[in-house]
Design an enzyme around this catalytic site. Structure first.
Site, PDB file in Angstrom:
ATOM      1  N   SER A  45       0.566  -1.238  -0.030  1.00 16.48           N
ATOM      2  CA  SER A  45      -0.001  -0.342   0.092  1.00 16.48           C
ATOM      3  C   SER A  45       0.764   1.185  -0.254  1.00 16.48           C
ATOM      4  O   SER A  45       0.480   2.206  -0.794  1.00 16.48           O
ATOM      5  CB  SER A  45      -0.924  -0.140   1.241  1.00 16.48           C
ATOM      6  OG  SER A  45      -0.365   0.090   2.396  1.00 16.48           O
ATOM      7  N   GLU A  46       2.080   1.113   0.702  1.00 18.16           N
ATOM      8  CA  GLU A  46       2.913   2.218   0.519  1.00 18.16           C
ATOM      9  C   GLU A  46       4.508   1.718   0.641  1.00 18.16           C
ATOM     10  O   GLU A  46       4.997   0.917   1.225  1.00 18.16           O
ATOM     11  CB  GLU A  46       2.580   3.441   1.563  1.00 18.16           C
ATOM     12  CG  GLU A  46       1.883   4.463   1.356  1.00 18.16           C
ATOM     13  CD  GLU A  46       0.518   4.264   1.608  1.00 18.16           C
ATOM     14  OE1 GLU A  46      -0.334   4.985   1.271  1.00 18.16           O
ATOM     15  OE2 GLU A  46       0.230   3.133   2.535  1.00 18.16           O
ATOM     16  N   THR A  47       5.359   2.615  -0.062  1.00 16.25           N
ATOM     17  CA  THR A  47       6.499   2.542   0.054  1.00 16.25           C
ATOM     18  C   THR A  47       7.308   3.735   0.676  1.00 16.25           C
ATOM     19  O   THR A  47       6.804   4.864  -0.130  1.00 16.25           O
ATOM     20  CB  THR A  47       7.382   2.120  -1.358  1.00 16.25           C
ATOM     21  OG1 THR A  47       6.546   0.714  -1.707  1.00 16.25           O
ATOM     22  CG2 THR A  47       8.743   1.930  -1.345  1.00 16.25           C
ATOM     23  N   HIS A  81       1.496   4.605   8.863  1.00 16.20           N
ATOM     24  CA  HIS A  81       2.118   3.266   9.054  1.00 16.20           C
ATOM     25  C   HIS A  81       3.415   3.337   8.287  1.00 16.20           C
ATOM     26  O   HIS A  81       4.436   2.594   8.968  1.00 16.20           O
ATOM     27  CB  HIS A  81       1.146   2.205   8.498  1.00 16.20           C
ATOM     28  CG  HIS A  81       1.171   1.921   7.090  1.00 16.20           C
ATOM     29  ND1 HIS A  81       0.630   2.494   5.990  1.00 16.20           N
ATOM     30  CD2 HIS A  81       1.877   0.644   6.396  1.00 16.20           C
ATOM     31  CE1 HIS A  81       0.857   1.865   5.035  1.00 16.20           C
ATOM     32  NE2 HIS A  81       1.625   0.943   5.004  1.00 16.20           N
TER      33      HIS A  81
END
Length: 288
Positions: A45-47, A81
């Protein structure tokens, strides 16, 4: 190109729970389009990309870094996160010597500090405002059908729509609710909404850990059908539920299939502390 890369599960102390984020350490400036290519390759979902602000900085000694976040399809202005994951990598793997880290981001300076039982994020607190139901009824109907809604709020700062379900619903209902995210970007395409929060009031006491509120978060507009545990959504949820419950200290649980919990504390300066754990589950080298 060789980049140290990690994956850390945030808002959990147990591997394979919470929300996984990839974390890249940048010794020097990375070609702009490479950020998105790497995020697409990682397909989380995120890097997060942590960069040194000065050539003489050190990942183990410096206390201030640049930080950017990318989904597989776009850059985002705030990600809780992946910030937690970034701090966990610096604290636990790189052995950064500082007790508090400052990240320079699109949402201003964010701080992460060590705690005895986790990491505390110092984030903005975003207010919500009543949202006219008729303006978003098609969106809500498509997402949750005829589920009874108790309140609808909007956060203009984050472009998140908060939908509180009826107090007759509990955690198990929210966990099992089938949410249809696929049509949402086609229904809401003005740019006003970039994320949908569903939330229910918590229960007190009983045989299980009491939580003040539960939530789920959906962001198909940025390529994330459902996010496992979302710090940025809790910058909105914390504001809303603090007013509803008359509390400054709260415990929250996000009801995704992976699940994650946050300890929330509203600060006198109008910001919010979010405490959680993080487990680094992978480390290696990205080569391209």
């Amino acid at each position: 190109m060789k980049l140290p890369i990690f994956i850390a599960d945030a808002f959990t102390v147990t591997a394979f729970h919470g929300n996984p984020a990839a974390v890249c350490l940048l010794e020097s400036i990375l070609q702009e389009d490479a950020h998105q290519q790497i995020a697409r390759e990682m397909n989380l979902s995120e890097t997060a990309f942590i960069r040194k602000l000065q050539p003489t900085d050190s990942f183990s000694q410096s206390s201030c870094f640049g930080l950017r976040w990318f989904t597989p399809v776009s850059e985002v202005p705030l990600c809780g996160h992946a910030t937690m994951a970034s701090a966990a990598v610096l604290f636990h793997k790189i052995k950064n010597v500082n007790s508090t880290l400052t990240f320079v981001t699109l949402s201003g300076e964010l701080k992460a500090r060590r705690a005895e039982d986790g990491i505390v994020l110092d984030f903005p607190l975003y207010p919500t405002f009543p949202q006219d139901f008729h303006e978003v009824k098609d969106l809500i109907k498509a997402a949750i059908g005829d589920t009874t809604v108790q309140d609808i709020q909007y956060s203009p700062d984050t472009r998140k729509l908060l939908v509180r379900l009826s107090d007759s619903y509990d955690r198990s209902f929210l966990e099992s609710l089938k949410v249809n995210t696929e049509p949402l970007p086609g229904i809401e395409k003005t740019g006003k909404v970039k994320g949908l929060i569903l939330t229910v009031k918590g229960e007190s006491g009983g045989q299980t850990t009491p939580y003040d509120f539960y939530s789920r978060y959906f962001a198909p507009w940025v390529g994330v059908p459902e996010d496992p545990v979302t710090g940025s959504a809790h910058t909105v949820l914390s504001s809303y539920w603090s007013q509803q419950l008359g509390k400054k200290e709260m415990r929250a649980f996000q009801c995704s299939c992976r699940g994650g919990e946050l300890d929330i504390s509203l600060r006198p300066d109008g910001r919010v502390d979010m405490k959680g754990g993080a487990a680094v589950v992978l480390e290696g080298m990205l080569t391209a």
